[in-house]
Design a protein around this motif. Structure first.
Motif, mmCIF file in Angstrom:
data_model
loop_
_atom_site.group_PDB
_atom_site.id
_atom_site.type_symbol
_atom_site.label_atom_id
_atom_site.label_comp_id
_atom_site.label_asym_id
_atom_site.label_seq_id
_atom_site.Cartn_x
_atom_site.Cartn_y
_atom_site.Cartn_z
ATOM 1 N N LEU A 23 0.805 -1.219 0.000
ATOM 2 C CA LEU A 23 0.000 0.000 0.000
ATOM 3 C C LEU A 23 0.842 1.275 0.000
ATOM 4 N N CYS A 54 -7.216 2.301 3.232
ATOM 5 C CA CYS A 54 -6.737 2.212 1.850
ATOM 6 C C CYS A 54 -7.708 1.429 0.981
ATOM 7 N N LYS A 55 -8.250 0.338 1.503
ATOM 8 C CA LYS A 55 -9.228 -0.436 0.749
ATOM 9 C C LYS A 55 -10.477 0.392 0.468
ATOM 10 N N LYS A 57 -10.667 3.700 0.236
ATOM 11 C CA LYS A 57 -10.329 4.713 -0.766
ATOM 12 C C LYS A 57 -10.238 4.086 -2.160
ATOM 13 N N GLN A 58 -9.700 2.886 -2.249
ATOM 14 C CA GLN A 58 -9.608 2.207 -3.540
ATOM 15 C C GLN A 58 -10.999 1.866 -4.069
ATOM 16 N N GLN A 59 -11.884 1.398 -3.210
ATOM 17 C CA GLN A 59 -13.246 1.058 -3.629
ATOM 18 C C GLN A 59 -13.991 2.287 -4.124
ATOM 19 N N GLN A 61 -12.515 4.675 -5.523
ATOM 20 C CA GLN A 61 -11.660 5.169 -6.598
ATOM 21 C C GLN A 61 -11.143 6.572 -6.298
ATOM 22 N N GLN A 63 -7.987 8.922 -4.663
ATOM 23 C CA GLN A 63 -6.544 8.884 -4.419
ATOM 24 C C GLN A 63 -6.290 8.986 -2.925
#
Length: 69
Positions: A23, A54-55, A57-59, A61, A63
């Motif tokens: 990450l 982090c997961k 924020k990734q889901q 989309q 930054q």
């Protein structure tokens, strides 16, 4: 850094190290090492919180940047 950690902290560090590095956590950064060494309670929860954030924020989309304080 590992030589300054007790056995339980080493186990927690080893369990989460690769996921956190993936990450973007820089374990060679002095502030990161100091935070781990001085964390007397809740290190595993802190690692889990970073991974969850982090997961999330990734889901979404979105930054995100992992920078030391």
């Amino acid at each position: 850094m590992l030589n300054e950690l007790d056995e339980i902290t080493k186990e927690i560090y080893d369990r989460y190290k690769s996921a956190l590095q993936y990450l973007g956590v820089d374990f060679f950064h002095e502030d990161v090492q100091e935070a781990i060494i001085n964390c007397s309670y809740g290190l595993e929860s802190a690692f889990q919180a970073v991974i969850s954030y982090c997961k999330y924020k990734q889901q979404k989309q979105e930054q995100f940047f992992l920078t030391p304080l």
